[in-house]
Motif scaffolding. Structure first.
Motif, mmCIF file in Angstrom:
data_model
loop_
_atom_site.group_PDB
_atom_site.id
_atom_site.type_symbol
_atom_site.label_atom_id
_atom_site.label_comp_id
_atom_site.label_asym_id
_atom_site.label_seq_id
_atom_site.Cartn_x
_atom_site.Cartn_y
_atom_site.Cartn_z
ATOM 1 N N ARG A 1 -6.939 1.522 -6.576
ATOM 2 C CA ARG A 1 -6.726 2.883 -6.095
ATOM 3 C C ARG A 1 -7.951 3.370 -5.337
ATOM 4 O O ARG A 1 -9.083 3.133 -5.751
ATOM 5 C CB ARG A 1 -6.419 3.795 -7.286
ATOM 6 N N ASP A 2 -7.697 4.028 -4.230
ATOM 7 C CA ASP A 2 -8.737 4.681 -3.452
ATOM 8 C C ASP A 2 -8.500 6.176 -3.589
ATOM 9 O O ASP A 2 -7.638 6.746 -2.923
ATOM 10 C CB ASP A 2 -8.692 4.242 -1.993
ATOM 11 N N ASN A 3 -9.252 6.806 -4.460
ATOM 12 C CA ASN A 3 -9.028 8.216 -4.748
ATOM 13 C C ASN A 3 -9.295 9.112 -3.533
ATOM 14 O O ASN A 3 -8.611 10.119 -3.341
ATOM 15 C CB ASN A 3 -9.906 8.660 -5.913
ATOM 16 N N ALA A 4 -10.275 8.743 -2.737
ATOM 17 C CA ALA A 4 -10.609 9.552 -1.573
ATOM 18 C C ALA A 4 -9.474 9.579 -0.561
ATOM 19 O O ALA A 4 -9.298 10.562 0.156
ATOM 20 C CB ALA A 4 -11.889 9.046 -0.924
ATOM 21 N N LYS A 5 -8.708 8.493 -0.494
ATOM 22 C CA LYS A 5 -7.611 8.388 0.456
ATOM 23 C C LYS A 5 -6.244 8.607 -0.174
ATOM 24 O O LYS A 5 -5.227 8.484 0.513
ATOM 25 C CB LYS A 5 -7.637 7.026 1.146
ATOM 26 N N ASN A 6 -6.207 8.904 -1.467
ATOM 27 C CA ASN A 6 -4.946 9.073 -2.190
ATOM 28 C C ASN A 6 -4.031 7.870 -1.984
ATOM 29 O O ASN A 6 -2.828 8.012 -1.751
ATOM 30 C CB ASN A 6 -4.239 10.359 -1.759
ATOM 31 N N THR A 7 -4.610 6.697 -2.094
ATOM 32 C CA THR A 7 -3.902 5.465 -1.798
ATOM 33 C C THR A 7 -3.955 4.518 -2.986
ATOM 34 O O THR A 7 -4.986 4.399 -3.656
ATOM 35 C CB THR A 7 -4.510 4.773 -0.567
ATOM 36 N N GLN B 1 0.315 5.577 0.380
ATOM 37 C CA GLN B 1 -0.562 6.719 0.556
ATOM 38 C C GLN B 1 0.205 8.009 0.314
ATOM 39 O O GLN B 1 1.286 8.209 0.865
ATOM 40 C CB GLN B 1 -1.180 6.740 1.953
ATOM 41 N N SER C 1 0.840 -1.188 0.000
ATOM 42 C CA SER C 1 0.000 0.000 0.000
ATOM 43 C C SER C 1 0.875 1.237 0.000
ATOM 44 O O SER C 1 1.978 1.239 0.544
ATOM 45 C CB SER C 1 -0.932 0.027 1.214
ATOM 46 N N SER D 1 0.449 12.121 0.593
ATOM 47 C CA SER D 1 -0.018 13.202 1.440
ATOM 48 C C SER D 1 0.725 14.479 1.085
ATOM 49 O O SER D 1 1.811 14.446 0.512
ATOM 50 C CB SER D 1 0.169 12.873 2.924
#
Length: 121
Positions: A71-77, A23, A21, A25
């Motif tokens: 990809r989790d766009n809301a979490k930038n992950t 992320q 994973s 930031s």
């Protein structure tokens, strides 16, 4: 300003699985793409898998059918699920992202610090 933090690397036996994973930031305006590269001693860094903002994915031939990027766009992950791992998958895996920082004119490439994946008995 932008930081990519990877997790999930480690030692696994052949045939096993790992999940990486990453992320992002910072002062992020948008992320055009996220992905994973890997590098072994004596070789250049190579693309493993990538996913763009629209959801289109791209995989290296050597990992197709075994690895899945999401990809989790809301979490930038971004996550890389690695199955059926083999010794040749051993490498340092680097998170990569094409990110437009708030105060920049356009997107630039950013890299994580790398996480070791070792596939061995």
């Amino acid at each position: 300003q932008v930081q990519l933090v990877e997790s999930g690397g480690g030692l696994v036996q052949p045939g096993g699985s790992l999940r990486l994973s990453c992320q992002a930031s910072g002062s992020i305006f948008s992320i055009n793409a996220m992905g994973w590269y890997r590098q072994v001693p004596g070789k250049q860094r190579e693309l493993v898998a990538a996913i763009i903002s629209g959801g289109v994915t791209n995989y290296a031939d050597s990992v197709k059918g075994r690895f899945t990027i999401s990809r989790d766009n809301a979490k930038n992950t971004v996550t890389l699920q690695m199955n059926s791992l083999q010794p040749e998958d051993t490498a340092v895996y680097y998170c990569n992202a094409v990110i437009h920082v708030v105060y920049d004119l356009g997107p630039r490439v950013y890299w994580g610090q790398g996480t070791q994946v070792t596939v061995s008995s």
